[in-house]
Design a protein around this motif. Structure first.
Motif, short mmCIF file in Angstrom:
data_model
loop_
_atom_site.label_atom_id
_atom_site.label_comp_id
_atom_site.label_asym_id
_atom_site.label_seq_id
_atom_site.Cartn_x
_atom_site.Cartn_y
_atom_site.Cartn_z
N VAL A 146 0.85 -1.19 0.00
CA VAL A 146 0.00 0.00 0.00
C VAL A 146 0.89 1.23 0.00
O VAL A 146 1.81 1.35 0.81
N ALA A 147 0.62 2.13 -0.92
CA ALA A 147 1.41 3.36 -0.98
C ALA A 147 1.08 4.22 0.24
O ALA A 147 -0.08 4.53 0.49
N PRO A 148 2.08 4.58 1.05
CA PRO A 148 1.82 5.38 2.24
C PRO A 148 1.36 6.79 1.88
O PRO A 148 1.72 7.33 0.85
N ALA A 149 0.52 7.35 2.75
CA ALA A 149 0.04 8.70 2.52
C ALA A 149 1.10 9.74 2.81
O ALA A 149 1.10 10.83 2.23
N PHE A 150 2.06 9.40 3.71
CA PHE A 150 3.11 10.34 4.09
C PHE A 150 4.46 9.65 4.04
O PHE A 150 4.59 8.45 4.32
N VAL A 172 -8.10 7.83 25.02
CA VAL A 172 -7.80 8.46 23.74
C VAL A 172 -6.40 9.04 23.81
O VAL A 172 -5.99 9.60 24.83
N VAL A 173 -5.66 8.85 22.75
CA VAL A 173 -4.32 9.41 22.65
C VAL A 173 -4.39 10.60 21.69
O VAL A 173 -4.76 10.43 20.52
N HIS A 174 -4.08 11.77 22.20
CA HIS A 174 -4.05 12.98 21.38
C HIS A 174 -2.63 13.16 20.85
O HIS A 174 -1.67 13.17 21.62
N LEU A 175 -2.51 13.32 19.54
CA LEU A 175 -1.20 13.49 18.92
C LEU A 175 -1.18 14.71 18.00
O LEU A 175 -2.15 14.96 17.27
N VAL A 176 -0.10 15.44 18.05
CA VAL A 176 0.14 16.55 17.13
C VAL A 176 1.41 16.19 16.37
O VAL A 176 2.43 15.86 16.96
N TRP A 177 1.34 16.26 15.03
CA TRP A 177 2.45 15.75 14.25
C TRP A 177 2.66 16.53 12.96
O TRP A 177 1.86 17.38 12.59
N ALA A 178 3.76 16.21 12.29
CA ALA A 178 4.12 16.87 11.03
C ALA A 178 4.55 15.82 10.02
O ALA A 178 5.06 14.76 10.38
N GLY A 179 4.33 16.11 8.74
CA GLY A 179 4.73 15.17 7.71
C GLY A 179 4.58 15.74 6.31
O GLY A 179 3.94 16.77 6.11
N THR A 180 5.19 15.04 5.36
CA THR A 180 5.14 15.42 3.94
C THR A 180 4.25 14.43 3.20
O THR A 180 4.51 13.23 3.22
N ASP A 181 3.20 14.93 2.55
CA ASP A 181 2.27 14.03 1.89
C ASP A 181 2.79 13.60 0.52
O ASP A 181 3.90 13.96 0.12
N ARG A 182 1.99 12.84 -0.21
CA ARG A 182 2.42 12.30 -1.51
C ARG A 182 2.72 13.40 -2.51
O ARG A 182 3.53 13.24 -3.41
#
Length: 213
Positions: A146-150, A172-182
């Motif tokens: 599966v091609a990853p989204a990030f 619930v786990v609250h997460l704040v994150w950063a990434g580069t999309d396709r």
């Protein structure tokens, strides 16, 4: 040959008298009834100067107001308290502090550590595809390509915490994150919530992630 009729002297006298009466009446109008003069630019400038010279609000009072609002916060308040986009790693500490202030701790330390470890790994697997085989219930197609989204490059979890979700058996786990999309677009301050339920396996409490809908 036609000639115009001669004007009567009496008519001329009456006309002159009427004009005189009208002139006296106009001169007798009081100045208070005259229309007000339009506001001049100097008056407008004076008003603007007065507004600009007003003392600013007390900074300490404003800071106290923000602190009080954040202490009783909601997710929307969290977003407004986060640092500007593009702050980088230097802003992660402020993000974590905002997250902690938005959702005060309400879980035992051992449960929170377990949830944070699972939540971070689950988010990375979901976003980048790395480690999906560890979560077959969440990713039933993990054995397929599966091609990853990030991209894994520049993927970073900026802050995270774990809190109860209505009962002691849900979290619930609250997460704040950063990434580069396709498409190659890098975005930080993304907010994701992952939900878990508590069960006992082999005599030990275990937090199981719920499939994302």
């Amino acid at each position: 040959m036609t000639t115009s009729p001669a004007r009567s002297p009496r008519l001329l006298i009456v006309s002159a008298a009427l004009l005189a009466v009208v002139g006296v009446a106009l001169l007798g109008v009081p100045h208070s009834q005259e229309p007000p003069a339009p506001e001049t630019s100097s008056t407008v400038t004076a008003d603007q100067s007065s507004a600009a010279s007003a003392p600013p609000a007390d900074k300490s009072t404003a800071a106290a107001s923000v602190s009080t609002t954040l202490a009783a916060s909601t997710p929307s308040v969290l977003e407004s308290a986060l640092p500007p986009h593009g702050e980088g790693v230097a802003g992660d500490r402020a993000v974590q502090q905002s997250l902690e202030a938005a959702w005060p701790s309400d879980l035992p330390a051992a449960d929170e550590r377990q949830l944070l470890t699972a939540g971070r790994a689950l988010l990375r697997a979901d976003a980048t595809g790395v480690g999906r085989t560890k979560w077959p219930d969440v990713f039933p197609d993990s054995d397929q390509a599966v091609a990853p989204a990030f991209a894994t490059v520049r993927f970073r979890i900026q802050a995270a915490n774990a809190r109860r979700d209505g009962s002691s058996s849900k979290a619930v786990v609250h997460l704040v994150w950063a990434g580069t999309d396709r498409g190659g677009t890098y975005t930080d301050l993304r907010i994701t919530d992952l939900f878990f339920t508590r069960s006992i396996k082999k005599g030990e409490p275990t937090w199981t992630p719920q499939p994302r809908i």
